[in-house]
Write a protein that holds these residues in place. Sequence first.
Motif, PDB file in Angstrom:
ATOM      1  N   THR A 107       0.835  -1.205   0.000  1.00  0.00           N
ATOM      2  CA  THR A 107       0.000   0.000   0.000  1.00  0.00           C
ATOM      3  C   THR A 107       0.869   1.254   0.000  1.00  0.00           C
TER       4      THR A 107
ATOM      5  N   ARG B  78      -4.770  -0.753  -5.680  1.00  0.00           N
ATOM      6  CA  ARG B  78      -4.891   0.047  -4.463  1.00  0.00           C
ATOM      7  C   ARG B  78      -6.273  -0.150  -3.827  1.00  0.00           C
TER       8      ARG B  78
ATOM      9  N   GLN C 125      -7.133  -2.014  -0.218  1.00  0.00           N
ATOM     10  CA  GLN C 125      -7.919  -1.360   0.826  1.00  0.00           C
ATOM     11  C   GLN C 125      -9.062  -2.270   1.266  1.00  0.00           C
TER      12      GLN C 125
ATOM     13  N   ARG D 153      -7.501  -5.466   3.149  1.00  0.00           N
ATOM     14  CA  ARG D 153      -6.914  -5.142   4.450  1.00  0.00           C
ATOM     15  C   ARG D 153      -7.973  -4.818   5.493  1.00  0.00           C
TER      16      ARG D 153
END
Length: 259
Positions: free
Chosen positions: A28, A196, A200, A203
């Motif tokens: 990230t 990305r 997100q 996670r």
Amino acid sequence: MDDINFECTACGKCCHDLRLPLTLAEATAWLARGGQMELLCEAIPWPVEPEADNEQAAYKKARSAATMSGSLPVRVSVLLVAAFAGACPNLGSDMRCRIYEERPLVCRIYPAEINPFVALAPESKACPPDAWQHTPLQRHGVLVDETTRELIGESRRTSELEAALRVQLCLALGLNEAALANEGFVIYAPDSDALRAALQQVRATPANETLAAATPWTFVSNRAVTVETLLSVGAAGRLNEPTADAHFRYHGYFPAEPA
């Protein structure tokens, strides 16, 4: 070799032309700095559980997620790597790291090995001969520096904790093909914005082996005999074919068989 010395010469050779394995958090951060990422996927047939004292199998199991390929149980392993040709984008002209305090775990651990089944061998490293002359790195096969040992432990634990999440990351991106372990990798280079967003999403989700196993995987190989063997035991497989898809490629360790 049990006793090894090492002292960095700041030559910068270890910071060129690499695929650096990163954690999800490091990936990230790498994307936020504008870096490029790839996902390297491999799978190993896992029809039965190995013997309890098989340490290598236990190591592989801990760093992979259970799923299916056709009717064959398999375990999928995904490496999330920072990929770059030439110098690392974080390497300054003075050969110093511009993100030294936030550099990835793998950089902090180098030149030590993370995999306990891979022996530290100076000849396999990019460092020049004079880097291996002075400061003790390893004595009697044991790393001297406690901090490096702790970082290796952290790296191993993170790989275990993220194994299912990395498979979930692939599925979030619509990816479910892998190479046969020890024969090659299927390499995905997804769009950075898509990666990305997927990072997100993943996670924010607890690791879930059941979710990781929800989508079956297909083996890809450049060797017909490999595909035929996998199909014969119930797996899904296909031969690698030329593609215009810039986000996908197959990297095999062995040349394709002649047609």
